[in-house]
Motif scaffolding. Sequence first.
Motif, short mmCIF file in Angstrom:
data_model
loop_
_atom_site.label_atom_id
_atom_site.label_comp_id
_atom_site.label_asym_id
_atom_site.label_seq_id
_atom_site.Cartn_x
_atom_site.Cartn_y
_atom_site.Cartn_z
N MET A 81 0.85 -1.20 0.00
CA MET A 81 0.00 0.00 0.00
C MET A 81 0.88 1.25 0.00
O MET A 81 2.02 1.21 0.50
CB MET A 81 -0.92 0.00 1.22
N GLN A 82 0.35 2.35 -0.54
CA GLN A 82 1.12 3.58 -0.59
C GLN A 82 0.20 4.79 -0.53
O GLN A 82 -0.94 4.75 -0.99
CB GLN A 82 1.99 3.63 -1.85
N ILE A 110 -1.13 20.26 -7.09
CA ILE A 110 -0.81 19.51 -5.88
C ILE A 110 -1.85 18.40 -5.75
O ILE A 110 -3.05 18.65 -5.81
CB ILE A 110 -0.86 20.40 -4.62
N ALA A 111 -1.36 17.16 -5.58
CA ALA A 111 -2.27 16.01 -5.48
C ALA A 111 -1.94 15.20 -4.24
O ALA A 111 -0.77 15.00 -3.89
CB ALA A 111 -2.16 15.12 -6.72
N ILE A 112 -2.97 14.74 -3.54
CA ILE A 112 -2.82 13.77 -2.46
C ILE A 112 -3.51 12.49 -2.92
O ILE A 112 -4.55 12.54 -3.59
CB ILE A 112 -3.42 14.27 -1.13
N TYR A 113 -2.93 11.34 -2.59
CA TYR A 113 -3.42 10.10 -3.20
C TYR A 113 -3.14 8.89 -2.32
O TYR A 113 -2.38 8.92 -1.35
CB TYR A 113 -2.76 9.90 -4.56
N GLY A 114 -3.77 7.81 -2.69
CA GLY A 114 -3.51 6.50 -2.12
C GLY A 114 -3.49 5.49 -3.26
O GLY A 114 -3.94 5.77 -4.37
N GLY A 115 -2.96 4.31 -2.99
CA GLY A 115 -2.90 3.32 -4.05
C GLY A 115 -2.15 2.08 -3.63
O GLY A 115 -1.95 1.81 -2.44
N ALA A 116 -1.75 1.32 -4.62
CA ALA A 116 -1.09 0.04 -4.36
C ALA A 116 0.03 -0.18 -5.37
O ALA A 116 -0.03 0.29 -6.51
CB ALA A 116 -2.10 -1.10 -4.44
N GLY A 129 7.25 -4.31 -11.29
CA GLY A 129 5.92 -4.18 -10.72
C GLY A 129 5.06 -3.14 -11.40
O GLY A 129 5.46 -2.51 -12.39
N LEU A 130 3.88 -2.96 -10.82
CA LEU A 130 2.87 -2.06 -11.36
C LEU A 130 2.39 -1.13 -10.25
O LEU A 130 2.15 -1.56 -9.13
CB LEU A 130 1.69 -2.88 -11.89
N ILE A 327 -11.12 -1.53 2.06
CA ILE A 327 -11.00 -0.59 0.95
C ILE A 327 -10.47 -1.33 -0.28
O ILE A 327 -9.59 -2.18 -0.17
CB ILE A 327 -10.07 0.57 1.31
N SER A 328 -11.02 -1.02 -1.43
CA SER A 328 -10.55 -1.68 -2.65
C SER A 328 -10.56 -0.70 -3.82
O SER A 328 -11.30 0.29 -3.84
CB SER A 328 -11.41 -2.90 -2.98
#
Length: 396
Positions: A81-82, A110-116, A129-130, A327-328
């Motif tokens: 996770m990131q 300016i961006a705030i984010y989450g992801g994998a 990786g991806l 969360i997905s």
Amino acid sequence: MREQIIMNNLLTTILFSLLSLSALAETNDSLSLVKKPTISIQVSYNPSYMIAHEEFMSEAVQSHGVGYYDLRAKWGKRPTMQAGISYGDFSHVHMHTEDRPYRSELGHQIAIYGGAEIDYWKSGRWTMGLDLIHGLALFTHPYNMRTNADNRTIGSHFDFYINIGTFLRYRISPHWSAALGVDFKHNSNGTMWQPNLGANTIGPTVSILYDIDPQPLNYVKEPKPVETCKKENYIELLGGGSLKTIRSIFNDTYRDNLAMYGYPSFSLSLMRRYHAHHATGFGVDYTYTTYAGHLERHKEAQSGREYNYNPNIWGASLRHELIVKQISLHAALGAYIFRQEGSDSKNLKGRFYQMIGVRYTFPFLSNRLFVGYYVKAHTFSKADCTDFYLGYKLKI
């Protein structure tokens, strides 16, 4: 133009295939979550080229160079996770048409984010990786009718931010790694405001990563943990409401009266969860466009010709869900089965669509009820709408 559309569709297919490949690569390891997370800090630089994917942009954009600077934290494995913050320097991108006495610009982002991050190949010190990232962005210089009229790429201060990339990483030491990759970034407001041609960029990414806990220099396959997620098949029922403004009736003079349309959408999918983090399936999508009659009358009044608009739109899509606890990240790649919107339905760019978004699954009712949103786009370059939905998973 036709070659560009074909390349966009090919890019979409490749990205969806990489996501599926990464899932299959993990399937052989385990169906369970890793208990002990590994925390890392990563800094990246991404010099990118802004793609002029519309005829207006091809004529108006005078310079295309964009620089992204990124800081993120990572934790866990399978997937990692990131979350982070990104600064995009769009100050060198200028747009100008002959009838404007000034140059329009995008300014800064300016961006705030989450992801994998999903690793699908490891050998020795190397990892491939991806990256899948989704967040919100603030642009300093959106469209303005009087002072920034040629900037039709970004029409509002707040926008959605999507980043899909692939990378090759090399472990230098137990604490340090370096990576080289390619990132595609999309910025738009999901057509909830106009204009919204979208700012799409692509370019190489250089990254340095620091692991707080030392890691083995060479990849060592971990023993299979205890299984905590059972494989299952289920039907996914989803109902929501879509929001959009329509660019074809956008008029600079009447921008203050710009109408936003809301209309229902539904989907039914057959899914299989085969991993603690992954589920894949096939779905049928239906939309009832309440704006069809309005758009038909508008086009006929403009051209004096008759157009046939049908409010019913049907599509079929491949779906994938990347799941981390409640969360997905949800993504779909689809094609229209029936879409009759005058001359618009004949546009090659509108035959294929993508949906990407985030959902939250409620822990009660055996994790069956969920809520979320997605941005629907055509060939990953032009946003169509933003959809907010409620769904239920019916076990079979």
